[in-house]
Design an enzyme around this catalytic site. Structure first.
Site, PDB file in Angstrom:
ATOM      1  N   HIS A   1      -2.133   2.825  -5.417  1.00 52.87           N
ATOM      2  CA  HIS A   1      -2.869   1.624  -5.022  1.00 52.87           C
ATOM      3  C   HIS A   1      -3.179   0.735  -6.229  1.00 52.87           C
ATOM      4  CE1 HIS A   1      -5.942  -0.904  -3.089  1.00 52.87           C
ATOM      5  NE2 HIS A   1      -5.453  -0.478  -1.940  1.00 52.87           N
TER       6      HIS A   1
ATOM      7  N   TYR B   1      -0.027 -14.831  12.444  1.00 52.38           N
ATOM      8  CA  TYR B   1       0.811 -15.985  12.122  1.00 52.38           C
ATOM      9  C   TYR B   1       1.170 -16.000  10.643  1.00 52.38           C
ATOM     10  CZ  TYR B   1       1.999 -20.849  11.092  1.00 52.38           C
ATOM     11  OH  TYR B   1       2.610 -21.984  10.639  1.00 52.38           O
TER      12      TYR B   1
ATOM     13  N   ARG C   1       0.841  -1.190   0.000  1.00 48.90           N
ATOM     14  CA  ARG C   1       0.000   0.000   0.000  1.00 48.90           C
ATOM     15  C   ARG C   1       0.882   1.247   0.000  1.00 48.90           C
ATOM     16  NH1 ARG C   1      -2.297  -3.692   3.526  1.00 48.90           N
ATOM     17  NH2 ARG C   1      -4.393  -4.411   2.930  1.00 48.90           N
TER      18      ARG C   1
ATOM     19  N   LYS D   1      -2.119  -1.457   7.573  1.00 43.98           N
ATOM     20  CA  LYS D   1      -3.546  -1.142   7.629  1.00 43.98           C
ATOM     21  C   LYS D   1      -4.277  -2.081   8.575  1.00 43.98           C
ATOM     22  CE  LYS D   1      -7.665  -0.842   4.692  1.00 43.98           C
ATOM     23  NZ  LYS D   1      -8.185  -1.002   3.314  1.00 43.98           N
TER      24      LYS D   1
ATOM     25  N   HIS E   1      -3.998  -8.977   2.748  1.00 43.25           N
ATOM     26  CA  HIS E   1      -5.433  -8.779   2.905  1.00 43.25           C
ATOM     27  C   HIS E   1      -5.886  -9.319   4.255  1.00 43.25           C
ATOM     28  CE1 HIS E   1      -6.347  -8.256  -1.654  1.00 43.25           C
ATOM     29  NE2 HIS E   1      -6.062  -7.123  -1.061  1.00 43.25           N
TER      30      HIS E   1
ATOM     31  N   ARG F   1      -1.421  -2.618  -6.922  1.00 36.76           N
ATOM     32  CA  ARG F   1      -1.849  -3.823  -6.214  1.00 36.76           C
ATOM     33  C   ARG F   1      -2.849  -4.620  -7.051  1.00 36.76           C
ATOM     34  NH1 ARG F   1      -1.124  -4.247  -0.887  1.00 36.76           N
ATOM     35  NH2 ARG F   1      -3.252  -4.855  -0.335  1.00 36.76           N
TER      36      ARG F   1
END
Length: 200
Positions: free
Chosen positions: A132, A168, A43, A70, A158, A135
């Site tokens: 952006h 994790y 981002r 984010k 995401h 992406r």
């Protein structure tokens, strides 16, 4: 929460954009930021806030701390040889700031989102491409190239439904993700070579 659709180019226009980035005659910081954004598809906020101490060039890893993400979970970006080359181009400026991409006037603050946007405008992509947008293009092309959806989603950072799983997963499948990111960088090099010279 309503999904925002950011302007982005069709994948067929990517070769021309990549060559225009390489030829960009503005700030060395801006050109480097655009190059690394195309290679890493993080981002915009994550890119412009990058600090030198987040990068381990020997291990080819960029570790973005949770507070800069984010989704507030740490993220690891495997660095391709091309991404490392971009960072090495920036290294002579390292003693000027702890930030990789500082603002032109204040080296203690990161460059603004608008710096990326205005550079794309200057290259002829007004209202057609944003930071952006890299992406979305990367996701589309990587899927078309046959890379695993799970690896692409992990690399895009995401949101996971489970916060523990998200924390994790930032470090899982790193060898596979590293291979994918190198393949992506190699693909971008191939696209640049195929672009017609007049497109720059």
């Amino acid at each position: 929460m309503k999904k925002v659709n950011y302007p982005r180019l069709d994948a067929s226009e990517l070769p021309q954009l990549l060559n225009r980035i390489d030829a960009y005659d503005g700030s060395v910081y801006t050109r480097g930021a655009l190059k690394l954004m195309a290679l890493s598809f993080v981002r915009t906020g994550e890119l412009i806030g990058a600090r030198w101490d987040e990068f381990d060039l020997k291990a080819s890893l960029w570790r973005i701390p949770a507070e800069r993400m984010k989704m507030k979970t740490p993220h690891i970006v495997p660095l391709s040889k091309q991404a490392i080359a971009v960072l090495k181009e920036m290294q002579p400026l390292r003693n000027l700031s702890t930030l990789v991409f500082p603002g032109e006037r204040d080296h203690e603050r990161p460059m603004s989102n608008n710096t990326i946007l205005f550079a794309l405008y200057r290259m002829g992509y007004h209202s057609r491409m944003t930071g952006h947008g890299f992406r979305g293009v990367a996701s589309t092309v990587l899927h078309e190239l046959g890379h695993q959806h799970e690896l692409i989603e992990l690399q895009l950072a995401h949101q996971e439904r489970n916060a523990v799983s998200a924390a994790y997963n930032h470090a899982t499948y790193l060898p596979q993700r590293a291979k994918m990111m190198q393949a992506w960088a190699n693909h971008l090099d191939t696209l640049k070579r195929r672009a017609p010279k007049r497109a720059v």
